[in-house]
Design a protein around this motif. Structure first.
Motif, mmCIF file in Angstrom:
data_model
loop_
_atom_site.group_PDB
_atom_site.id
_atom_site.type_symbol
_atom_site.label_atom_id
_atom_site.label_comp_id
_atom_site.label_asym_id
_atom_site.label_seq_id
_atom_site.Cartn_x
_atom_site.Cartn_y
_atom_site.Cartn_z
ATOM 1 N N ALA A 154 0.835 -1.203 0.000
ATOM 2 C CA ALA A 154 0.000 0.000 0.000
ATOM 3 C C ALA A 154 0.867 1.249 0.000
ATOM 4 C CB ALA A 154 -0.921 -0.010 1.218
ATOM 5 N N ALA A 155 1.913 1.248 0.824
ATOM 6 C CA ALA A 155 2.794 2.417 0.880
ATOM 7 C C ALA A 155 3.568 2.585 -0.424
ATOM 8 C CB ALA A 155 3.762 2.273 2.056
ATOM 9 N N GLY A 156 4.023 1.478 -1.001
ATOM 10 C CA GLY A 156 4.753 1.557 -2.257
ATOM 11 C C GLY A 156 3.890 2.043 -3.397
ATOM 12 N N THR A 157 2.641 1.567 -3.447
ATOM 13 C CA THR A 157 1.720 2.017 -4.489
ATOM 14 C C THR A 157 1.415 3.502 -4.340
ATOM 15 O OG1 THR A 157 0.721 -0.194 -4.556
ATOM 16 C CG2 THR A 157 -0.534 1.611 -5.531
ATOM 17 N N ALA A 158 1.182 3.945 -3.106
ATOM 18 C CA ALA A 158 0.912 5.369 -2.862
ATOM 19 C C ALA A 158 2.124 6.222 -3.231
ATOM 20 C CB ALA A 158 0.533 5.580 -1.400
ATOM 21 N N PRO A 222 5.781 2.331 6.263
ATOM 22 C CA PRO A 222 6.750 1.292 6.634
ATOM 23 C C PRO A 222 7.987 1.285 5.740
ATOM 24 C CG PRO A 222 4.978 0.323 5.356
ATOM 25 C CD PRO A 222 4.604 1.776 5.573
ATOM 26 N N LEU A 223 8.075 2.236 4.810
ATOM 27 C CA LEU A 223 9.175 2.240 3.863
ATOM 28 C C LEU A 223 10.187 3.344 4.207
ATOM 29 C CD1 LEU A 223 7.209 1.808 0.498
ATOM 30 C CD2 LEU A 223 8.318 0.032 1.879
ATOM 31 N N ALA A 224 11.470 2.993 4.240
ATOM 32 C CA ALA A 224 12.560 3.970 4.367
ATOM 33 C C ALA A 224 13.145 4.173 2.973
ATOM 34 C CB ALA A 224 13.630 3.459 5.323
ATOM 35 N N VAL A 225 13.118 5.412 2.493
ATOM 36 C CA VAL A 225 13.469 5.698 1.103
ATOM 37 C C VAL A 225 14.852 6.347 1.016
ATOM 38 C CG1 VAL A 225 12.786 6.897 -1.009
ATOM 39 C CG2 VAL A 225 11.035 5.989 0.551
ATOM 40 N N GLN A 226 15.683 5.793 0.150
ATOM 41 C CA GLN A 226 16.969 6.391 -0.212
ATOM 42 C C GLN A 226 16.966 6.690 -1.697
ATOM 43 O OE1 GLN A 226 19.275 3.044 1.757
ATOM 44 N NE2 GLN A 226 20.595 4.771 2.323
ATOM 45 N N VAL A 227 17.790 7.669 -2.103
ATOM 46 C CA VAL A 227 17.750 8.165 -3.476
ATOM 47 C C VAL A 227 19.138 8.082 -4.104
ATOM 48 C CG1 VAL A 227 17.133 10.100 -4.968
ATOM 49 C CG2 VAL A 227 15.926 9.756 -2.805
ATOM 50 N N THR A 228 19.181 7.615 -5.342
ATOM 51 C CA THR A 228 20.409 7.650 -6.135
ATOM 52 C C THR A 228 20.007 7.858 -7.600
ATOM 53 O OG1 THR A 228 22.468 6.488 -6.656
ATOM 54 C CG2 THR A 228 20.501 5.135 -6.438
ATOM 55 N N GLY A 229 20.900 7.565 -8.509
ATOM 56 C CA GLY A 229 20.663 7.860 -9.913
ATOM 57 C C GLY A 229 21.487 9.054 -10.354
ATOM 58 N N SER A 230 21.663 9.217 -11.652
ATOM 59 C CA SER A 230 22.571 10.238 -12.182
ATOM 60 C C SER A 230 22.179 11.641 -11.745
ATOM 61 C CB SER A 230 22.618 10.155 -13.715
ATOM 62 O OG SER A 230 21.322 10.351 -14.270
ATOM 63 N N ALA A 231 20.875 11.954 -11.704
ATOM 64 C CA ALA A 231 20.455 13.301 -11.323
ATOM 65 C C ALA A 231 20.816 13.604 -9.875
ATOM 66 C CB ALA A 231 18.961 13.481 -11.555
ATOM 67 N N GLN A 232 20.573 12.636 -8.984
ATOM 68 C CA GLN A 232 20.904 12.842 -7.574
ATOM 69 C C GLN A 232 22.416 12.884 -7.363
ATOM 70 O OE1 GLN A 232 19.288 13.746 -5.079
ATOM 71 N NE2 GLN A 232 20.673 13.319 -3.373
ATOM 72 N N LEU A 233 23.142 12.003 -8.021
ATOM 73 C CA LEU A 233 24.602 11.997 -7.871
ATOM 74 C C LEU A 233 25.195 13.302 -8.392
ATOM 75 C CD1 LEU A 233 25.434 8.322 -8.908
ATOM 76 C CD2 LEU A 233 25.276 9.269 -6.597
ATOM 77 N N ASP A 234 24.649 13.823 -9.496
ATOM 78 C CA ASP A 234 25.127 15.108 -10.015
ATOM 79 C C ASP A 234 24.906 16.222 -8.996
ATOM 80 O OD1 ASP A 234 25.962 13.942 -12.331
ATOM 81 O OD2 ASP A 234 24.274 14.618 -13.557
ATOM 82 N N ARG A 235 23.734 16.219 -8.350
ATOM 83 C CA ARG A 235 23.460 17.236 -7.334
ATOM 84 C C ARG A 235 24.468 17.148 -6.187
ATOM 85 N NH1 ARG A 235 19.243 16.807 -4.406
ATOM 86 N NH2 ARG A 235 18.840 19.017 -4.076
ATOM 87 N N GLU A 236 24.747 15.941 -5.743
ATOM 88 C CA GLU A 236 25.681 15.785 -4.626
ATOM 89 C C GLU A 236 27.110 16.127 -5.029
ATOM 90 O OE1 GLU A 236 25.305 12.198 -2.372
ATOM 91 O OE2 GLU A 236 23.133 12.126 -2.599
ATOM 92 N N VAL A 237 27.484 15.789 -6.251
ATOM 93 C CA VAL A 237 28.823 16.144 -6.736
ATOM 94 C C VAL A 237 28.972 17.658 -6.821
ATOM 95 C CG1 VAL A 237 30.321 16.100 -8.759
ATOM 96 C CG2 VAL A 237 29.310 13.984 -7.929
ATOM 97 N N ASP A 238 27.938 18.335 -7.345
ATOM 98 C CA ASP A 238 27.990 19.795 -7.435
ATOM 99 C C ASP A 238 28.161 20.425 -6.054
ATOM 100 O OD1 ASP A 238 27.636 19.522 -10.127
ATOM 101 O OD2 ASP A 238 25.543 20.175 -10.161
ATOM 102 N N ALA A 239 27.371 19.949 -5.097
ATOM 103 C CA ALA A 239 27.448 20.508 -3.738
ATOM 104 C C ALA A 239 28.801 20.221 -3.100
ATOM 105 C CB ALA A 239 26.320 19.927 -2.883
ATOM 106 N N GLN A 240 29.316 19.010 -3.306
ATOM 107 C CA GLN A 240 30.615 18.658 -2.733
ATOM 108 C C GLN A 240 31.730 19.476 -3.359
ATOM 109 O OE1 GLN A 240 31.116 16.164 -0.202
ATOM 110 N NE2 GLN A 240 33.108 17.193 -0.126
ATOM 111 N N ALA A 241 31.653 19.681 -4.669
ATOM 112 C CA ALA A 241 32.679 20.471 -5.359
ATOM 113 C C ALA A 241 32.693 21.905 -4.849
ATOM 114 C CB ALA A 241 32.433 20.446 -6.867
ATOM 115 N N GLU A 242 31.522 22.465 -4.605
ATOM 116 C CA GLU A 242 31.445 23.824 -4.080
ATOM 117 C C GLU A 242 32.024 23.905 -2.672
ATOM 118 O OE1 GLU A 242 28.098 27.332 -3.295
ATOM 119 O OE2 GLU A 242 27.559 25.478 -4.331
#
Length: 795
Positions: A154-158, A222-242
């Motif tokens: 149910a949580a995943g569908t929502a 009941p779901l703990a969500v983590q995020v990855t993928g090229s868009a998220q990694l690019d955001r983190e790389v940009d922030a780390q570089a700054e």
């Protein structure tokens, strides 16, 4: 050139300034002392002001006795109107600061691939015709028990329905969507995946990723969500570089100022290079902002621009200020001292800036904007640093006048006025020791460099993935779960686009063949799923996404190997070699790596040709010799190969990690790193080559004796070249403190390259080889000699 002294007549010889550095009483000690601890280097630097500030050099002829060349006219402009020059420079700096402040916000972190490569064309077709493609964002939803529990379903569908409504999300493939494969569930059954495709370019995808994160919220049942993928990694790389850029600036500025004070012995003189560095960096940021209005620019270019801007400003200012102080110590008036410094050191600076700019311009031949961005930054920063040094620094010197030595931390040094004999100078003794046994020194040094280069024979090339980030980065941790807890590489599947209509029997035969290839676990098509050369499951409603209205289709080949591995890239080539029922375009991370390697390999000869030919022409224009440019190219190549070997040993194989801070070894080096490092390090190496060789050439023109010219040239430039190298190494080493592995590679590699070039190539190999060549150093065919005479640059 900086540090030189012009004799008044051919019969008068002037003693070179002494330099308390790396003593050499015989050849063995001369070589060994080059590797004294860093504390000894700083002690040497603190003593260098004995000669920079106090030892007189022969006065140059008064300015009015020489024809006014370009550099002399620039000097006179700054001398006559110093306040005007400084006001204009201040206004330009303020304007540049305002414009360049937002430059980083307009930059991206992609640009590795050729936009015309087959993999990129396939991606475009997938997006335009099939509304499909590689997911730019991956959500890992982890349940306490399993993802098939009713509450988790149910949580995943929502969550799936909620994310699908976010602006910019073009499509969502979820484990909880009807008809989706079980491969979107982890091997332990606790994680379900949501694969998000974004509309627009990389910048738009990053903005959409930010909106998705805001929609996730803190409570997902009941779901703990983590995020990855090229868009998220690019955001983190940009922030780390700054973040890294800010930290590097905070670390570098005070340490560099301290070392400059030790070099000059004067707080006033030490601040001037930093002022020039600020001007060049602000100007470069404004230039990069302007470039972003017409083309894409990589955010990583900011880090290089800052490091090079400060490093080159220190180099150029050190050369010019040193010569100016020598002229003052010799009794010249302020105006004459500035003009003499501009005619000599200024000429060297001009040649050096052109060399660095041309070396980095070679990166323009590569198709991806990532490498081209470093060319934009390098050309801008070298040009603006030279302009600031040759225009603004003379004005500062004119205002400072004799007060350049104010706040001298060691006043007793000013009382020391008697020049030492050349034989008493340690650099002179080093040169003499090297030239006494040039064959032994050459063979020993080349053997050491060859040993350092040996690991480069085992180099493997890849493309950066999540492991470029620190281990505590959210994107890194999510990606590691994705890599280790799923049986297949579902999110990095290889897509095959058949660009013409294909009937069912043809598609069935082709999918059967692809599914039988090694490491292919499943092939999804419009006809269903295939595995091990046979049909695995019939089509579902979701299978319709694989066929377009015009009859063209695409296939998704899921593998069990990492795309950046050798097996992954071999699989791409195997698929491309298969007979296909229609033109087949292969894309995905593995295909992108293959195309990037091929694009760099295709353009590399052109880049090397630009670097080699342009630097050879410049060195010929400087010396009139045909062999000196060849020697410089060969020695720089040897030095860089040794640096590349060290990079493989550390970053590919994971040795000595504690020296550079923790990072994740991947078993390969990013394919763009050696190319970028070659161009940057080659330009810096030619910087020191120009300074050393121009001084040796001046001495040879005076004495006609090559051996004497080598010893005197090294005596009068060795301390400055090594001091400049140590200072720029401090600046470049700040990059190695970055949390991004790519910047660690760049900073660590360039630091090593600069130190090897200054302390081994210029101090040992150059004098040894020049001694072996003797008078042949200055040889050129008669036609080229006449051409050089006609084209000789006035200064």
């Amino acid at each position: 050139m900086a540090g030189t002294s012009r004799p008044q007549s051919r019969g008068t010889r002037w003693a070179a300034p002494n330099a308390h550095t790396f003593a050499a009483h015989g050849q063995v000690r001369a070589v060994a002392d080059l590797f004294k601890p860093a504390a000894g280097n700083l002690a040497m630097l603190s003593d260098m002001n004995v000669n920079i500030a106090a030892t007189p050099s022969p006065p140059s002829p008064p300015a009015n006795r020489r024809p006014a060349g370009m550099l002399a006219r620039l000097a006179r402009l700054s001398i006559r109107h110093p306040v005007v020059v400084l006001v204009v420079a201040l206004a330009a700096a303020l304007l540049s600061g305002v414009i360049g402040a937002s430059a980083g916000d307009r930059m991206g972190s992609g640009g590795l691939t050729d936009p015309h490569a087959p993999s990129e064309r396939a991606q475009q077709i997938l997006a335009d015709r099939f509304d499909a493609g590689e997911p730019q964002l991956v959500l890992l939803a982890e349940a306490d028990s399993t993802v098939d529990d009713p509450e988790a379903v149910a949580a995943g569908t929502a969550l799936t329905d909620q994310i699908a409504t976010v602006e910019g999300v073009a499509g969502v493939d979820s484990y909880w969507s009807p008809g989706r494969p079980s491969a979107l569930r982890s091997s332990d059954g606790r994680i379900g995946l949501l694969l998000l495709r974004m509309a627009g370019d990389d910048e738009a995808a990053e903005a959409t990723a930010a909106r998705v994160l805001r929609h996730l919220g803190a409570d997902n049942g009941p779901l703990a969500v983590q995020v990855t993928g090229s868009a998220q990694l690019d955001r983190e790389v940009d922030a780390q570089a700054e973040t890294d850029l800010t930290r590097a600036e905070l670390l570098t500025a005070p340490l560099t100022l301290l070392v400059l004070v030790l070099v000059f012995g004067s707080a006033v003189a030490a601040t001037l290079p930093l002022l020039i560095g600020v001007l060049s960096i602000l100007g470069t940021l404004a230039a990069l902002w302007a470039i972003t209005t017409v083309t894409d620019v990589s955010v990583f270019s900011l880090n290089l621009a800052t490091a090079l801007g400060l490093g080159l400003a220190i180099d150029y200012s050190l050369f010019l200020i040193t010569r100016y102080r020598e002229e003052l110590a010799a009794g010249q008036a302020v105006a004459d001292a500035i003009e003499a410094a501009m005619r000599t050191a200024g000429r060297t600076i001009l040649f050096s800036a052109i060399t660095v700019a041309l070396a980095l311009s070679a990166l323009l031949v590569f198709p991806g904007y990532f490498l081209r961005s470093f060319a934009y930054a390098g050309i801008a920063v070298s040009t603006l640093t030279a302009a600031a040094t040759l225009l603004v620094l003379p004005a500062l010197l004119a205002l400072a006048g004799p007060r350049i030595n104010a706040l001298n931390l060691r006043p007793r040094l000013r009382r020391r006025r008697t020049p030492q004999r050349p034989a008493d100078d340690r650099w002179h003794r080093l040169a003499t020791a090297v030239m006494r046994r040039p064959v032994v020194v050459t063979l020993t040094t080349v053997t050491v460099l060859a040993a350092l280069a040996a690991p480069f024979t085992q180099v493997e090339f890849g493309i950066n993935d999540h492991r470029v980030l620190p281990k505590d980065a959210p994107g890194y941790q999510a990606s590691e779960k994705l890599r280790t807890r799923f049986d297949t590489q579902e999110t990095t599947a290889t897509a095959i686009v058949l660009d013409n209509p294909v009937d069912d029997p043809q598609l069935d035969a082709y999918a059967t063949t692809v599914s039988a290839l090694p490491h292919v676990t499943r092939v999804d098509t419009a006809l269903g799923s295939y595995s091990n050369g046979q049909i695995l499951a019939p089509p579902t409603p979701a299978s319709a996404r694989f066929r377009a209205a015009d009859g063209s289709t695409w296939l998704s080949a899921v593998t069990d190997v990492e795309p950046t591995s050798g097996s992954g890239t071999r699989l791409v080539r195997q698929i491309r070699d298969l007979p296909a029922p229609a033109p087949a375009l292969v894309t995905g991370p593995a295909a992108t790596l293959v195309d990037t390697r091929d694009a760099i390999a295709d353009r590399l000869p052109w880049a090397l040709g630009i670097v080699i030919i342009t630097t050879a022409v410049l060195l010929f224009a400087l010396t009139g010799s045909l062999l000196i440019p060849v020697q410089a190219i060969v020695l720089s190549t040897i030095s860089l190969t040794a640096t590349f070997g060290a990079l493989v040993y550390v970053f590919q194989d994971g040795n000595l990690r504690n020296l550079l801070g923790d990072f994740t070894p991947t078993g390969w080096i990013d394919v763009t790193a050696p190319v970028l490092m070659f161009c940057v390090a080659y330009g810096l190496a030619m910087d020191y080559e120009v300074f050393l060789i121009s001084r040796i050439k001046e001495e040879y023109d005076h004495s006609g004796d090559t051996t004497t010219a080598i010893a005197t040239g090294l005596q009068r430039t060795g301390r400055l070249v090594t001091a400049a190298a140590l200072l720029i190494a401090i600046v470049l080493a700040a990059l190695a403190t970055s949390g991004i592995t790519y910047l660690k590679v760049l900073g660590g590699g360039l630091t090593l390259a600069v130190l090897v070039d200054a302390f081994i190539i210029r101090a040992l190999l150059v004098p040894a080889l020049m001694r072996l060549l003797g008078s042949a150093n200055w040889w050129a065919p008669k036609r080229l000699h006449r051409l050089h005479t006609r084209l000789r640059i006035r200064h």
